[in-house]
Design a protein around this motif. Structure first.
Motif, PDB file in Angstrom:
ATOM      1  N   GLU A  46      -2.594  -2.014   2.152  1.00 38.35           N
ATOM      2  CA  GLU A  46      -3.797  -1.648   1.413  1.00 38.35           C
ATOM      3  C   GLU A  46      -4.566  -0.443   1.917  1.00 38.35           C
ATOM      4  O   GLU A  46      -4.905   0.312   1.484  1.00 38.35           O
ATOM      5  CB  GLU A  46      -4.719  -3.137   1.662  1.00 38.35           C
ATOM      6  CG  GLU A  46      -5.753  -3.082   0.803  1.00 38.35           C
ATOM      7  CD  GLU A  46      -6.747  -4.403   0.932  1.00 38.35           C
ATOM      8  OE1 GLU A  46      -7.618  -4.526   0.204  1.00 38.35           O
ATOM      9  OE2 GLU A  46      -6.517  -4.990   2.062  1.00 38.35           O
TER      10      GLU A  46
ATOM     11  N   SER B  93      -8.308   1.912  -8.417  1.00 33.33           N
ATOM     12  CA  SER B  93      -9.752   1.520  -8.311  1.00 33.33           C
ATOM     13  C   SER B  93     -10.270   2.106  -7.144  1.00 33.33           C
ATOM     14  O   SER B  93     -11.563   1.814  -6.807  1.00 33.33           O
ATOM     15  CB  SER B  93      -9.475  -0.038  -7.998  1.00 33.33           C
ATOM     16  OG  SER B  93      -8.996  -0.313  -6.899  1.00 33.33           O
TER      17      SER B  93
ATOM     18  N   GLU C 291      -2.555  -0.663  -9.730  1.00 35.08           N
ATOM     19  CA  GLU C 291      -3.900  -0.924 -10.222  1.00 35.08           C
ATOM     20  C   GLU C 291      -4.964  -0.757  -9.054  1.00 35.08           C
ATOM     21  O   GLU C 291      -5.992  -0.291  -9.124  1.00 35.08           O
ATOM     22  CB  GLU C 291      -3.926  -2.254 -10.833  1.00 35.08           C
ATOM     23  CG  GLU C 291      -3.145  -2.532 -11.856  1.00 35.08           C
ATOM     24  CD  GLU C 291      -3.059  -3.825 -12.374  1.00 35.08           C
ATOM     25  OE1 GLU C 291      -2.851  -4.295 -13.558  1.00 35.08           O
ATOM     26  OE2 GLU C 291      -3.020  -4.788 -11.438  1.00 35.08           O
ATOM     27  N   TYR C 292      -4.348  -1.191  -7.779  1.00 37.61           N
ATOM     28  CA  TYR C 292      -5.336  -1.156  -6.707  1.00 37.61           C
ATOM     29  C   TYR C 292      -5.633   0.460  -6.306  1.00 37.61           C
ATOM     30  O   TYR C 292      -6.719   0.950  -6.111  1.00 37.61           O
ATOM     31  CB  TYR C 292      -4.643  -1.731  -5.413  1.00 37.61           C
ATOM     32  CG  TYR C 292      -5.429  -1.729  -4.208  1.00 37.61           C
ATOM     33  CD1 TYR C 292      -6.426  -2.355  -4.024  1.00 37.61           C
ATOM     34  CD2 TYR C 292      -5.317  -0.503  -3.260  1.00 37.61           C
ATOM     35  CE1 TYR C 292      -7.501  -2.376  -3.036  1.00 37.61           C
ATOM     36  CE2 TYR C 292      -5.947  -0.566  -2.086  1.00 37.61           C
ATOM     37  CZ  TYR C 292      -7.196  -1.473  -1.929  1.00 37.61           C
ATOM     38  OH  TYR C 292      -7.980  -1.508  -0.820  1.00 37.61           O
ATOM     39  N   ARG C 293      -4.576   1.333  -6.263  1.00 42.28           N
ATOM     40  CA  ARG C 293      -4.890   2.636  -6.130  1.00 42.28           C
ATOM     41  C   ARG C 293      -5.845   3.271  -6.956  1.00 42.28           C
ATOM     42  O   ARG C 293      -6.427   3.967  -6.568  1.00 42.28           O
ATOM     43  CB  ARG C 293      -3.744   3.389  -5.819  1.00 42.28           C
ATOM     44  CG  ARG C 293      -3.679   4.724  -5.439  1.00 42.28           C
ATOM     45  CD  ARG C 293      -2.415   5.668  -5.616  1.00 42.28           C
ATOM     46  NE  ARG C 293      -1.707   5.208  -4.481  1.00 42.28           N
ATOM     47  CZ  ARG C 293      -0.513   5.334  -4.304  1.00 42.28           C
ATOM     48  NH1 ARG C 293       0.330   5.698  -5.484  1.00 42.28           N
ATOM     49  NH2 ARG C 293       0.131   5.090  -3.155  1.00 42.28           N
TER      50      ARG C 293
ATOM     51  N   ILE D  55      -3.773  -9.371  -3.105  1.00 43.15           N
ATOM     52  CA  ILE D  55      -4.988  -8.569  -3.499  1.00 43.15           C
ATOM     53  C   ILE D  55      -5.105  -8.999  -4.991  1.00 43.15           C
ATOM     54  O   ILE D  55      -6.402  -8.764  -5.350  1.00 43.15           O
ATOM     55  CB  ILE D  55      -4.375  -7.154  -3.242  1.00 43.15           C
ATOM     56  CG1 ILE D  55      -3.838  -6.853  -2.071  1.00 43.15           C
ATOM     57  CG2 ILE D  55      -5.482  -6.074  -3.861  1.00 43.15           C
ATOM     58  CD1 ILE D  55      -4.956  -6.873  -0.836  1.00 43.15           C
TER      59      ILE D  55
ATOM     60  N   SER E  22      -5.248   3.129   0.337  1.00 41.25           N
ATOM     61  CA  SER E  22      -6.755   3.650  -0.010  1.00 41.25           C
ATOM     62  C   SER E  22      -6.623   4.772   0.795  1.00 41.25           C
ATOM     63  O   SER E  22      -7.747   5.531   0.777  1.00 41.25           O
ATOM     64  CB  SER E  22      -7.504   2.582   0.862  1.00 41.25           C
ATOM     65  OG  SER E  22      -7.419   1.264   0.209  1.00 41.25           O
TER      66      SER E  22
ATOM     67  N   PRO F 216     -11.734  -4.165   0.867  1.00 41.54           N
ATOM     68  CA  PRO F 216     -10.881  -4.705  -0.338  1.00 41.54           C
ATOM     69  C   PRO F 216     -11.223  -5.941  -0.986  1.00 41.54           C
ATOM     70  O   PRO F 216     -12.284  -6.394  -0.593  1.00 41.54           O
ATOM     71  CB  PRO F 216      -9.560  -5.014   0.363  1.00 41.54           C
ATOM     72  CG  PRO F 216     -10.082  -5.690   1.895  1.00 41.54           C
ATOM     73  CD  PRO F 216     -11.067  -4.647   2.138  1.00 41.54           C
TER      74      PRO F 216
ATOM     75  N   GLU G 262      -3.701  -7.775  -7.717  1.00 44.03           N
ATOM     76  CA  GLU G 262      -3.328  -6.753  -8.508  1.00 44.03           C
ATOM     77  C   GLU G 262      -2.072  -5.914  -7.907  1.00 44.03           C
ATOM     78  O   GLU G 262      -1.912  -5.936  -6.841  1.00 44.03           O
ATOM     79  CB  GLU G 262      -4.475  -5.756  -8.899  1.00 44.03           C
ATOM     80  CG  GLU G 262      -5.160  -5.107  -7.914  1.00 44.03           C
ATOM     81  CD  GLU G 262      -6.566  -4.356  -7.948  1.00 44.03           C
ATOM     82  OE1 GLU G 262      -6.896  -4.356  -9.044  1.00 44.03           O
ATOM     83  OE2 GLU G 262      -7.241  -3.820  -7.206  1.00 44.03           O
TER      84      GLU G 262
END
Length: 168
Positions: free
Chosen positions: A120, A164, A160-162, A154, A124, A30, A156
């Motif tokens: 996270e 990326s 947004e994380y997902r 994180i 992911s 991450p 974001e």
């Protein structure tokens, strides 16, 4: 919401009533800025705190060791810093001060970082799991808390994380 119920039997004994839920984890890389155990991501590993603290773990005050084990085992329940302090028979402020003196962060920070690391991993996993479901899985009462702490650690939103994360 999974509830962790504490019934004080005596000053030194605590009986726990709970049901365990399991989830598979994957290692991730991450962009998070954690302050506690930043290099270790598998919060479901039995050696999570032992590994992230290394040799320091043996020298920790007994109350800190017991509370870390409690957090690692029950982070995905409706747990908070008051519950952890109650487990030890302490006041919340006493435990927070002990953590601040030991790690420079509070037990609530450790609990939130543990939950966000697990979130996270879940985000992911390349599944369509919702933020509400992830919040429930990691022990938050609703997704508002998940979103707040996810953005804090994180940097974001979960969406947004997902987006990326590359899923092949």
């Amino acid at each position: 919401m999974k509830k962790l119920k504490l019934f004080l039997v005596s000053a030194t004994k605590v009986a726990l009533a709970f049901s365990l839920a399991s989830c598979t984890t994957v290692d991730i890389e991450p962009n998070a800025t954690y302050t506690f155990c930043p290099e270790f991501k598998n919060v479901d590993s039995k050696s999570y705190f032992l590994t992230c603290l290394g040799e320091r773990y043996e020298g920790l005050p007994n109350e800190v060791s017991k509370s870390l084990e409690f957090i690692q085992k029950y982070y995905n329940y409706d747990l908070n810093d008051y519950t952890v302090a109650q487990y030890l028979g302490w006041e919340r402020d006493q435990l927070a001060e002990l953590y601040l003196n030991t790690f420079s962060i509070t037990d609530a920070d450790v609990l939130n970082e543990t939950r966000i690391k697990k979130a996270e991993v879940l985000f992911s996993s390349c599944t369509d799991i919702t933020a509400k479901s992830v919040a429930y899985e990691v022990g938050y009462m609703d997704e508002v808390y998940l979103r707040f702490y996810f953005d804090k650690y994180i940097g974001e939103s979960p969406e947004e994380y997902r987006s990326s994360v590359s899923c092949n």
